[in-house]
Enzyme design. Structure first.
Site, short mmCIF file in Angstrom:
data_model
loop_
_atom_site.label_atom_id
_atom_site.label_comp_id
_atom_site.label_asym_id
_atom_site.label_seq_id
_atom_site.Cartn_x
_atom_site.Cartn_y
_atom_site.Cartn_z
N THR A 18 0.91 -0.99 0.09
CA THR A 18 -0.13 0.00 0.01
C THR A 18 0.95 1.58 -0.09
O THR A 18 0.61 2.29 -0.68
CB THR A 18 -0.92 0.03 1.34
OG1 THR A 18 -1.63 -1.09 1.09
CG2 THR A 18 -1.94 1.35 1.32
N SER A 70 1.73 -7.62 -0.53
CA SER A 70 2.16 -8.48 0.10
C SER A 70 1.73 -9.74 0.34
O SER A 70 2.07 -10.82 0.84
CB SER A 70 2.39 -8.04 1.57
OG SER A 70 1.46 -7.61 2.34
#
Length: 334
Positions: free
Chosen positions: A20, A66
């Site tokens: 992010t 991730s």
């Protein structure tokens, strides 16, 4: 000849992996629908004040969310960071990472990097150009922490919202809240104050320079599955894992790692198949204490490690050829 680093600015290598903190959305108020878009160089450019603290150099290891990181990527990332740390010109490393599995990557690095140099993992809960993005300040604080002398020898650290956490016990405890990254009972080590990190606790379990695990000796990681126990859980969960070739099963048990009747039968099935069986807890914190009944089924207890951290340690232990007794010793030490 040992280089005198007191007369030069510290050199911090920033290893980008995506997440992010490197993402953008179509609308600045959309905190949920976004894509990884920015390179590590863009992250550096967005926080020019960080360059006042150190000479920064960026390396793009990967650039993904991730939740997409698998064992091969984890190994590749660790080798990349290890190579950077070996360079005598590198004083510290900052790794930008998605928060979804940040705790797993950080703990893996905490166990396999043979170094006393500061390694700081940092992420964000809001995209890079969203309203009130937390990424720039988190990144600045990560560089602050990496350049703080007392960060040396602390193992892998995680910085979020001005706090500094130890990789072993940090965890994501909320889906989208700005303070999702927290330290459980044992993970909060200190906080960033001004242009320095101030520590009030230090990790005592084995890690980094004192770890027996070495990324340079690891070529692949075994399959280790996590099963979430619940009322009326079936033995078929364990059977499927064994049949799929798992070398260990970590159970997120209730309370003190308690097993439902179905997963207790699954523990026997795993034992008979030569598959390691580990009791952890789905509660998120606390120590899973050993029970008298564990020996009967050859069950290993995860201590205070969460199921996802227990999986990381189990993979490393099995990859290094540890038997059940040695694995339990590892869970007691790391």
């Amino acid at each position: 000849m040992i280089e005198d680093t007191s007369k030069r600015r510290p050199c911090v290598v920033v290893v980008g992996t995506g997440g992010t903190i490197a993402s953008s959305a179509a609308v600045s108020t959309d905190f949920h629908n976004y894509d990884v878009s920015d390179s590590v160089e863009q992250i550096l450019a967005a926080v020019p004040d960080a360059a006042k603290l150190a000479d920064l150099r960026g390396i793009q290891a990967i650039n993904v969310g991730s939740h997409k990181i698998d064992n091969s990527i984890l190994l590749s990332l660790a080798r990349c960071v290890s190579e950077v740390l070996v360079d005598p010109g590198t004083d510290a490393v900052v790794i930008t990472h998605g928060t979804d599995t940040l705790e797993e990557s950080a703990y893996f690095l905490h166990l396999v990097l043979r170094t006393t140099k500061p390694v700081v993992v940092v992420g964000a809960m809001r995209p890079a150009r969203s309203l009130s993005s937390d990424g720039p300040l988190n990144f600045f604080n990560a560089v602050v922490t990496a350049t703080t002398p007392s960060s040396r020898g602390m193992g892998v650290l995680v910085v979020a919202n001005g706090h500094v956490y130890g990789a072993r016990d940090v965890m994501k405890r909320d889906t989208t809240s700005i303070d999702a990254i927290q330290g459980s009972k044992f993970g909060l080590l200190g906080e960033v104050s001004g242009n320095a990190a101030r520590f009030f606790h230090s990790p005592v379990q084995r890690h980094t320079a004192s770890s027996e695990f070495d990324i340079n000796a690891l070529h692949e990681l075994p399959q280790v599955d996590i099963l979430f126990d619940h009322q009326a859980a079936g033995t078929h969960l364990c059977r499927a894992s064994v049949d799929a070739g798992s070398e260990a099963i970590v159970v997120a048990g209730t309370g003190n790692g308690s097993l439902s009747p179905g997963l207790r039968e699954g523990a026997a099935l795993a034992r008979d198949a030569g598959v390691v069986f580990i009791r952890a807890s789905r509660t998120g914190q606390g120590i899973v204490a050993p029970l008298n009944s564990d020996a009967e089924l050859g069950i290993i207890t995860a201590g205070s490690l969460t199921p996802q951290k227990a999986r990381i340690l189990a993979m490393l232990g099995i990859a290094c050829g540890k038997d059940a007794d040695q694995l339990q010793q590892a869970f007691n030490s790391y």
